[in-house]
Design a protein around this motif. Structure first.
Motif, short mmCIF file in Angstrom:
data_model
loop_
_atom_site.label_atom_id
_atom_site.label_comp_id
_atom_site.label_asym_id
_atom_site.label_seq_id
_atom_site.Cartn_x
_atom_site.Cartn_y
_atom_site.Cartn_z
N UNK A 81 0.83 -1.21 0.00
CA UNK A 81 0.00 0.00 0.00
C UNK A 81 0.86 1.25 0.00
N UNK A 82 1.97 1.22 0.73
CA UNK A 82 2.87 2.38 0.74
C UNK A 82 3.44 2.63 -0.65
N UNK A 83 3.78 1.56 -1.34
CA UNK A 83 4.29 1.69 -2.70
C UNK A 83 3.24 2.28 -3.64
N UNK A 84 1.99 1.85 -3.48
CA UNK A 84 0.91 2.38 -4.31
C UNK A 84 0.69 3.87 -4.04
N UNK A 85 0.75 4.28 -2.77
CA UNK A 85 0.56 5.69 -2.44
C UNK A 85 1.65 6.56 -3.07
N UNK A 86 2.86 6.00 -3.17
CA UNK A 86 3.97 6.76 -3.74
C UNK A 86 3.93 6.80 -5.27
N UNK A 87 3.43 5.75 -5.88
CA UNK A 87 3.55 5.64 -7.34
C UNK A 87 2.28 6.00 -8.12
N UNK A 88 1.11 5.73 -7.57
CA UNK A 88 -0.12 6.02 -8.32
C UNK A 88 -1.14 6.80 -7.48
N UNK A 89 -0.72 7.84 -6.77
CA UNK A 89 -1.68 8.56 -5.91
C UNK A 89 -2.80 9.25 -6.68
N UNK A 90 -2.49 9.78 -7.87
CA UNK A 90 -3.53 10.46 -8.65
C UNK A 90 -4.62 9.50 -9.12
N UNK A 91 -4.22 8.31 -9.45
CA UNK A 91 -5.20 7.30 -9.86
C UNK A 91 -6.16 6.99 -8.71
N UNK A 92 -5.61 6.85 -7.50
CA UNK A 92 -6.43 6.51 -6.33
C UNK A 92 -7.39 7.64 -5.98
N UNK A 93 -6.91 8.87 -5.96
CA UNK A 93 -7.78 10.01 -5.65
C UNK A 93 -8.80 10.21 -6.77
N UNK A 94 -8.41 9.91 -8.00
CA UNK A 94 -9.30 10.08 -9.13
C UNK A 94 -10.51 9.16 -9.10
N UNK A 95 -10.51 8.15 -8.25
CA UNK A 95 -11.68 7.30 -8.10
C UNK A 95 -12.85 8.07 -7.49
N UNK A 96 -12.55 9.11 -6.73
CA UNK A 96 -13.57 9.88 -6.03
C UNK A 96 -14.05 11.09 -6.80
N UNK A 97 -13.17 11.71 -7.57
CA UNK A 97 -13.51 12.97 -8.22
C UNK A 97 -12.61 13.20 -9.43
N UNK A 98 -13.12 13.97 -10.38
CA UNK A 98 -12.31 14.38 -11.52
C UNK A 98 -11.82 15.81 -11.38
N UNK A 99 -12.14 16.46 -10.24
CA UNK A 99 -11.71 17.83 -10.01
C UNK A 99 -10.19 17.88 -9.89
N UNK A 100 -9.53 18.66 -10.75
CA UNK A 100 -8.06 18.67 -10.81
C UNK A 100 -7.42 19.14 -9.51
N UNK A 101 -8.00 20.14 -8.88
CA UNK A 101 -7.42 20.68 -7.64
C UNK A 101 -7.49 19.67 -6.51
N UNK A 102 -8.62 18.98 -6.40
CA UNK A 102 -8.77 17.96 -5.35
C UNK A 102 -7.79 16.81 -5.59
N UNK A 103 -7.65 16.41 -6.85
CA UNK A 103 -6.72 15.33 -7.19
C UNK A 103 -5.29 15.71 -6.83
N UNK A 104 -4.89 16.95 -7.12
CA UNK A 104 -3.52 17.38 -6.83
C UNK A 104 -3.25 17.40 -5.33
N UNK A 105 -4.17 17.98 -4.55
CA UNK A 105 -3.97 18.05 -3.10
C UNK A 105 -4.03 16.67 -2.46
N UNK A 106 -4.94 15.81 -2.96
CA UNK A 106 -5.06 14.47 -2.41
C UNK A 106 -3.86 13.60 -2.73
N UNK A 107 -3.29 13.77 -3.94
CA UNK A 107 -2.10 12.99 -4.31
C UNK A 107 -0.92 13.35 -3.42
N UNK A 108 -0.80 14.64 -3.08
CA UNK A 108 0.27 15.06 -2.17
C UNK A 108 0.09 14.41 -0.80
N UNK A 109 -1.14 14.36 -0.32
CA UNK A 109 -1.44 13.72 0.96
C UNK A 109 -0.95 12.27 0.96
#
Length: 446
Positions: free
Chosen positions: A332-360
Motif C-alpha cells: 500500500x505504501x508503494x501504491x501511495x507513492x507511485x499512483x496517488x492520482x489514480x487513487x484520488x481520481x476514483x472519487x472525483x475528476x476535479x483537478x485541484x482535489x486530485x492534486x492536493x489528495x495525491x500530495x497527501x
C-alpha cells in the motif's frame, strides 16, 4: 458448562501460522467491509453531486468517526473479557458478558446520537467550513445518526463472535451489507426509478439501513448459537469492559476531534484542500484495513492464550502477525507513492482535489510501516488488558499534530499539515513497540 472449552474456534492449541491466517483473512475482509461503507458514500457523492458534497460527507464523517470510536470501546473491552473467559473454558460467563455488552451498547449509541444532533450546528462552526459544505454535511450527519444505536450494537455482536474465535460469521454479514449498500446508495442519491432523489441524505440513509439490518441478523445468530445469554446478562462486567476499552476508544475519539480541528487549517487552502483531506484519509484506510484486521486477530490470540497461561505462545503470535501485515502495508505504501492520482481520481475528476489528495498520499505513505506496529501492538496490548499507558502516550503524540500543523503550514503550506500527520503516526508506532517489547503488560487482570 465447559463443553466449548476446546471448540474449533479455540485459539490456544495447534500451529500458530494457520490459526493467525484463519483469523486474519476474514478479519481483514471484515475491516474492508467497514471501510467500504464510508468509501461507498464518498465515491457516489463525489461522482454524482460534486466537490462540495464530497467535502460535506468527509467533514461530517469525522463525527461519525467519533461514534464509531466510542462503539469500539465495547468491542475492545468485550473481546478482552470474553476471550479470556473462553480461554479459561467458561463459555457461559462469556455469553453473559456479551449480553450485557449489547445492552450497554444500545443505550450508549442512543446517548451519543442524541448528543450529536444537539451539537451539530456548533460542530460545523468549529470546523469553519464553507456554508454550502456545512449545509450538506448537516443533512448527511443528521440522517446517519438515526442509526447510531444499531451501529453500536453491531460492534458488540461482532466482538461476541470474534472473542469465541469466529471471524467468518460477522464477515459474511458485513459483506452482504456492503453489497446491498453499493446498489442502494446511487438509487437513493440520484433517485433512480421509483426511489426519491435524496442527494447526500440518501447516502446516509442507505448506510444506516444496511448497518441496522446487519446488527439484527447478527444478534439472532449469536443468540441461537449460545454466544449471547440475553435473559441473563452479567452487568457486573460492564465496568471492566469500559475500563479495558475506554483508553483505546477515547484515543480514537481524540484522533477524530484532531481531524475536525485540522479542517480549520486546511480550509484556508480552499474547498479542494478540504475535500482532499477527506479523500486522502479514506484512501489511507486501504492500509488500515489490513493493519486493523490483523490487530483484531492479535487481540483475540493474546486474550485467549494469556487466559490459558501461555504467554510465550501469545508473544509468538504477535511476532508472526506483525510480519504478515508488513507484507501488505509495504504494497500500500508503494501504491501511495507511485499512483496517488489514480487513487484520488476514483472519487472525483476535479483537478485541484486530485492534486492536493495525491500530495497527501505521497506524504502519508511513509507512515504505513509505523502504523503497522502501532495498531497491531495496540490490539495485542488490548487483548492483554493493558491499555491505559499506551493510550496516554498515543494521546500526547496525537495532540501534537495540531501545533505541528499550525507551525509547518506557514513555511510549507498544505504539505506541512500532511507532514504533521505522517510524522506523528510513525512516532506512535515506535512507542507501542517499546510497550510491548518491555513486557509492561504482564500481570494485568481482566
Amino acid at each position: 458448562m465447559t463443553t466449548a472449552a476446546r471448540t474449533p474456534g479455540a485459539l490456544t492449541v495447534g500451529p500458530l501460522r494457520p490459526v493467525i491466517l484463519r483469523l486474519a483473512a476474514p478479519a481483514v475482509a471484515m475491516m474492508a467491509c467497514h471501510f467500504c461503507f464510508n468509501l461507498i458514500d464518498a465515491i457516489w457523492v463525489g461522482r454524482l453531486i460534486g466537490p462540495a458534497a464530497l467535502a460535506a460527507v468527509s467533514t461530517a464523517g469525522f463525527y461519525v468517526w467519533v461514534l464509531l470510536s466510542l462503539g469500539e470501546m465495547v468491542e475492545v473491552g468485550l473481546i478482552a473479557v470474553a476471550a479470556r473467559r473462553h480461554g479459561e473454558g467458561d463459555p457461559e460467563r462469556a455469553a453473559r458478558a456479551a449480553a450485557a455488552a449489547v445492552g450497554y451498547a444500545l443505550i450508549a449509541g442512543t446517548v451519543v446520537s442524541v448528543l450529536g444532533l444537539a451539537i451539530m450546528d456548533w460542530l460545523f462552526r468549529v470546523m469553519t467550513v464553507p456554508p454550502e459544505v456545512a449545509r450538506l454535511g448537516h443533512v448527511y450527519l443528521s440522517t446517519w445518526l438515526l442509526g447510531g444505536p444499531l451501529v453500536f450494537g453491531f460492534f458488540a455482536v461482532e466482538a461476541t463472535f470474534r472473542a469465541s474465535g469466529d471471524t467468518r460469521t460477522p464477515f459474511l454479514i458485513l459483506a452482504a451489507s456492503v453489497l446491498l449498500s453499493i446498489g442502494l446508495d446511487p438509487l437513493l442519491i440520484a433517485g433512480v426509478g421509483p426511489f426519491p432523489r435524496l442527494g447526500v441524505e440518501g447516502a446516509a440513509l442507505a448506510s444506516v439501513m444496511v448497518r441496522g439490518g446487519g446488527f439484527l441478523i447478527g444478534l439472532i445468530i449469536a443468540v441461537r448459537r449460545g454466544l449471547l445469554r440475553v435473559r441473563a446478562p452479567d452487568w457486573r462486567v460492564v465496568p471492566t469492559i469500559l475500563r479495558v476499552g475506554a483508553p483505546l476508544s477515547l484515543a480514537g475519539v481524540l484522533l477524530s476531534v484532531v481531524y475536525m480541528l485540522l479542517t480549520r487549517f486546511t480550509s484556508r487552502f480552499g474547498t479542494p484542500a478540504l475535500a482532499a483531506l477527506g479523500v486522502g484519509h479514506k484512501v489511507e484506510g486501504l492500509g488500515f484495513i489490513a493493519i486493523s484486521g490483523f490487530a483484531l486477530s492479535a487481540s483475540a490470540l493474546v486474550g485467549q492464550n494469556l487466559g490459558a497461561g501461555q504467554e510465550e505462545r501469545a508473544r509468538q503470535a504477535v511476532r508472526l502477525t506483525v510480519s504478515y501485515c508488513l507484507a501488505v502495508t509495504a504494497l500500500t505504501a508503494t501504491a501511495f507513492l507511485t499512483i496517488p492520482r489514480v487513487l484520488v481520481g476514483l472519487f472525483t475528476s476535479d483537478a485541484a482535489v486530485v492534486a492536493d489528495g495525491a500530495l497527501y498520499l505521497r506524504v502519508i505513505a511513509f507512515a504505513q510501516i509505523g502504523q503497522t506496529f502501532e495498531i497491531i501492538l495496540e490490539g495485542a496490548l488490548g487483548g492483554a488488558g493493558y491499555t491505559l499507558w499506551p493510550q496516554l502516550t498515543s494521546t500526547v503524540l496525537t495532540l501534537s499534530r495540531l501545533p505541528l500543523a499550525a507551525w509547518w503550514a506557514g513555511p510549507f503550506g498544505l504539505l506541512g499539515i500532511w507532514l504533521a500527520l505522517s510524522v506523528t503516526a510513525v512516532a506512535r508506532g515506535v512507542a507501542m513497540t517499546i510497550f510491548w517489547v518491555t513486557g509492561a503488560w504482564r500481570g494485568t487482570q481482566v
